[in-house]
Design an enzyme around this catalytic site. Structure first.
Site, short mmCIF file in Angstrom:
data_model
loop_
_atom_site.label_atom_id
_atom_site.label_comp_id
_atom_site.label_asym_id
_atom_site.label_seq_id
_atom_site.Cartn_x
_atom_site.Cartn_y
_atom_site.Cartn_z
N GLU A 159 0.99 -1.46 -0.20
CA GLU A 159 0.12 0.16 -0.06
C GLU A 159 0.80 1.58 0.19
O GLU A 159 1.90 1.38 0.05
CB GLU A 159 -0.75 -0.31 1.05
CG GLU A 159 -0.31 0.08 3.08
CD GLU A 159 -1.05 0.21 3.40
OE1 GLU A 159 -2.76 -0.03 3.61
OE2 GLU A 159 -0.92 0.34 4.94
N LYS A 205 -7.46 2.98 -0.22
CA LYS A 205 -7.12 1.30 -1.10
C LYS A 205 -8.05 1.09 -2.90
O LYS A 205 -7.34 0.93 -3.67
CB LYS A 205 -7.79 0.48 -0.28
CG LYS A 205 -7.53 -0.31 1.12
CD LYS A 205 -5.59 0.06 0.74
CE LYS A 205 -5.39 0.21 1.87
NZ LYS A 205 -5.28 1.13 2.64
#
Length: 493
Positions: free
Chosen positions: A154, A327
Site C-alpha cells: 500500500e 485503497k
C-alpha cells in the site's frame, strides 16, 4: 510461505548469548528513547509515567539489496504520482463518488474535499510525508531458489508512523554489532551481520526536514507547527523525536492537539483564513490522527477537520492527498493505461507498474463480478481490503466467502480485492516486553517520501529513510502499534 533464496537465519547462538544480546538491547532501548507506552491494562491504575522498550527484532532481518534499492528508486516516483492524482479533480470525483455512498468515513472526507474545492483552496503549498510499503513475493508454484520480487502492499499518505523509532531500531542493531559482533563465527551457516550490510537510516531528521521546508515557505517566523494526535497516544515518543528535531535543528516550535481541542480553540482569522489555535498562528498542520473512523467520535472532530482544511495552514496531508491514499485509488491506478495518465515517462511508469500486484474492484461491473467469483473459488489466494488505515481491517482466506455472502453488490464496492503476496520463509527472534519469541517471520519494508511543492514548483522530492516491520508469519496484519509486528532493520544481502 514460498520457497526462496533467503539464507538460514538467525545465527544458531547459545541461550546465554541470546540472553546477553537481549539484555544489552533492552537497556540500550530504554536509555535511548526507543520506547512506547504500555497498554493501560498492563500497568493497572498507576498514575506515574510508565514506558517499555519498543518491540524489536533481536537480529536485523536479511533483505535482498536489489529489492531495497528498487524501493528507494520508486519513492520519488510515488511522491510525484500522489501530487499528480491529487490535482486531477475529475479523476477523484469519478473514483470517489460511488464509493462515498457505501463508505460513510470516505463519504465524510469526500464532503470536505468538495466543500473546499467549491469555496476555493486557501493554501496552494502541499506537504507530503508518505510511506510506500512492500513485501517480497515468491509465487506459490515457483521452483526452489526462485529470487523474490518486490511488490507494493500500500501507499500511505496520512500519519505514516514509526519514522523515528525505525531509525532507532537500526541504531540498536548497529550498537549490537559494535558491542558484541553478534558473536559472529565463520563456522556458522548464517550471513555475517556487519555494519556495511546495515543501510544508513536518517528518517528522524528527514521527516523534520520536510516539515521545516514547508514551514519556511509559509513565511511567518512566529508561526508554529501543530501535530494532530489521538487522545492517550501510546506511540508519543515516535512523534516527540520529530518535535525535538524540529526545535533542535530548525528552531521551530511544535504543539500537540487532538481534533477535539482544535474544535474548542481553533479559529480562522482574516481574508486569508489563517489558522490560530489560542494565540498561536499555525503554519503547518501535521496529522498523526484522523485516518480512522474512531478518530471522529462526534461531529466536533469533523468540524475541526473541516476548519483545518479551509485554513491557510499547510496540511500534511491535505484532503486530496488523504483521499489519494485510499485503497480504491490504488486499485484503479493499476488498471491498464490508467497509471500512464499520471506518469507520462514510459520508463518510470514501468518501474511503478512492476511493483504492483494484482488489484481488482469488487463492485457490480463485469470486472468486479469476475473478481468476486475468483475470491469465492480461491479465497486463499486473495485479501479483501477496505478503505482503512491502522491495521486489523483486512479479510483473508476462508473469511472472504463468509464476508462476501453477507454483502450486497453495493456494499462490496467499499472493498478492493488484492492478490495475496507470498513472502519467502525466514526465521528471527522478536523481543516484546523483554521476552524472546522465536519463529518464522515476514518482513515488510517501508520507504518514506518527502514532497513539498507550490503550484508547479517542486521544492522537495526525496526519500526520507526506511522502516522494516517484522511479524510472525502466522499473522496477516502488520501494524506495530496494533500489536501485530516488531520494529526491525534490513540486513542487505
Amino acid at each position: 510461505m514460498s520457497s526462496s533464496t533467503l539464507p538460514a537465519y538467525p545465527p544458531p547462538l547459545a541461550q546465554d548469548q541470546l540472553d546477553e544480546l537481549r539484555d544489552h538491547a533492552v537497556d540500550w532501548a530504554l536509555a535511548h528513547g526507543f520506547v512506547v507506552r504500555p497498554a493501560p491494562s498492563s500497568v493497572g491504575n498507576q498514575t506515574i509515567p510508565v514506558v517499555t522498550h519498543a518491540p524489536f527484532a533481536l537480529f536485523p532481518s536479511p533483505f535482498p539489496r536489489r529489492c531495497y534499492e528498487q524501493a528507494l528508486k520508486l519513492q520519488p516516483l510515488f511522491n510525484a504520482l500522489v501530487e499528480s492524482v491529487a490535482k486531477d479533480d475529475l479523476f477523484l470525483r469519478e473514483t470517489l463518488e460511488s464509493l462515498s455512498k457505501v463508505d460513510d468515513f470516505v463519504g465524510r472526507l469526500y464532503d470536505i474535499y468538495k466543500y473546499v474545492q467549491q469555496e476555493g483552496i486557501a493554501q496552494p503549498i502541499t506537504l507530503g510525508l508518505h510511506r510506500s510499503d512492500y513485501l517480497l513475493h515468491v509465487p506459490l508454484d515457483a521452483p526452489p531458489k526462485t529470487e523474490p520480487v518486490l511488490q507494493q502492499v500500500e501507499l500511505n499518505t496520512i500519519a505514516s508512523s514509526f519514522s523515528s523509532l525505525s531509525q532507532l531500531a537500526g541504531n540498536l542493531h548497529n550498537f549490537l554489532v559494535n558491542r558484541t559482533n553478534y558473536f559472529n563465527d565463520a563456522s556458522l551457516p548464517s550471513p555475517d551481520i556487519t555494519l556495511s550490510a546495515l543501510p544508513r537510516n536518517s528518517s528522524i531528521k528527514d521527516i523534520a526536514k520536510g516539515i521545516a521546508k514547508a514551514w519556511s515557505l509559509y513565511g511567518s517566523a512566529s508561526a508554529v507547527v501543530i501535530m494532530i494526535v489521538q487522545p492517550g497516544e501510546r506511540n508519543a515518543f515516535d512523534q516527540r523525536w520529530i518535535e525535538y528535531n524540529l526545535f533542535d535543528e530548525h528552531k521551530i516550535r511544535l504543539m500537540r492537539c487532538t481534533l477535539a481541542e482544535i474544535a474548542d480553540c481553533g479559529t480562522l482569522q482574516g481574508e486569508q483564513r489563517k489558522l490560530f489555535v489560542g494565540q498561536s498562528e499555525i503554519a503547518v498542520t501535521y496529522f498523526r490522527a484522523g485516518y480512522a473512523p474512531t478518530d471522529f467520535p462526534s461531529q466536533k472532530e469533523w468540524d475541526a477537520r473541516l476548519l483545518i482544511e479551509r485554513s491557510r495552514s499547510i496540511k500534511c496531508p491535505n484532503i486530496a492527498y488523504h483521499l489519494v491514499g485510499t485503497k480504491k485509488v490504488q486499485q484503479i491506478l493499476a488498471k491498464p493505461g490508467l497509471l500512464e495518465r499520471f506518469v507520462p515517462d514510459a520508463r518510470h511508469a514501468k518501474l511503478v507498474r512492476d511493483s504492483f500486484t494484482g488489484l481488482y474492484p469488487l463492485d457490480g461491473s463485469p470486472a468486479g463480478e469476475a473478481a468476486a467469483k475468483m475470491a469465492l473459488e480461491n479465497p486463499e489466494g486473495f485479501v479483501m481490503k477496505p478503505q482503512r488505515e491502522g491495521g486489523g481491517n483486512n479479510i483473508y482466506g476462508e473469511d472472504i466467502p463468509k464476508a462476501l455472502s453477507k454483502m450486497t453488490v453495493s456494499e462490496r464496492n467499499a472493498y478492493i480485492l488484492m492478490d495475496l503476496i507470498r513472502p519467502p520463509p525466514l526465521e528471527n527472534i522478536m523481543v516484546r516486553q523483554g521476552r524472546l519469541i522465536k519463529g518464522e517471520v515476514v518482513s515488510e519494508l517501508g520507504i518514506y517520501g518527502l514532497w513539498v511543492s507550490d503550484g508547479s514548483v517542486v521544492h522537495m522530492n526525496e526519500t526520507g529513510g526506511h522502516l522494516l516491520r517484522t511479524k510472525a508469519s502466522s499473522s496477516h496484519e502488520g501494524g506495530v502499534a496494533a500489536g501485530f509486528a516488531v520494529l526491525d532493520s534490513p540486513l542487505l544481502i
